[in-house]
Design a protein around this motif. Sequence first.
Motif: not given
Length: 360
Positions: A187, A191, A194, A302, A306
């Motif tokens: 994942n 990611l 972006s 995001p 992360a």
Amino acid sequence: MSALTHRPVPRLTAQLRRPPVLIATIALVLLGWQWVETRARLSGLQTEVARRLADGDSVAKESRVLTRQNQEMVAALQAKVSVLEAQLIETQSQQMALETMYQELSRSRDERLLAEVEQTLTIAAQQLQLAGNVEAALIALQGADARLARASQPQWLALRKLITRDMERLKAQPVADISGIAMKLENLIALVDSLPFAFEQRPRPRSPGSEKKSGVAEPAFWQELVADLWAEVRQLVRIERVGRSDPGLLSPSQTFFLRENLKLRLANARLSLLSRDARSFREDMRQSREWLQQYFDTRARPVEHALGTVKALGVVDIAQDLPSLNETLNTVRNFKLRREREISPAPRAAATGATTDGTH
């Protein structure tokens, strides 16, 4: 009359000579002007060529550095893959040797049972040592215990106690969720494209009526005056964090390579996770965390997600000290040696009896 006829001749020749001199002068002036213009153009072209060559040299240096880094990472990955391939080949050779050994055993039930139990325990030990797969080792131990239980012989009680002890030790062992961690890394890799960079962050706009609360009475004039004065004083002083330098501007090519290198780090961490290489896994997580904190906007949701995931995975201990099955394997092999010693004297005695009968 003769004097009059000879006087106009020099004047005519002088008049005839003036236009070529004027034309030559104009031509020289034009040639000089064109030479000056040509020199100016050549100077501009030389400056432009030098600037472009300098830009090309800087880009080539950066490309060489990135290529060297990628080559080092690829070499490290190839070395790890070769180690895994060697371990796989060794496992296959051991499996073939076990199959050959199983085929060459005698037909007695006890020897077949011991061979099957030894093969199962060897597979369980390999699963623990090479892959750290506790579940597969437990399944193998349960299968070996079930085979011994079906035999219903008291001589296997000591071996069953050892197998039961090994199963209890493996069940009490804390096991890391390898599949879950690998899914989180997948994942994160998806990611990366972006995530916003730090130099792209914008200040959050404040609405003029955000400080006013609904349902509150309008303040007095002196309160508004004090609030305005306080707002002006607050604008005179600004507090900033100096522990971290301002994020540098990155070109589009640098941002592309940064994202790709971050993906490569996370993919390398996944490979280290599957091979139980805790040192490489922690190093990849640390480097990924530093890149996220240094180049990406940590205020964005995001990036915050992360970064939290990378920090949480960086403290996971994937290299656990799993118990070995050497004692159980040695017990099985001792049983086999004892059985071979019990069977071997019988053929020798028969052969000795045959020779004595022949002599008599």
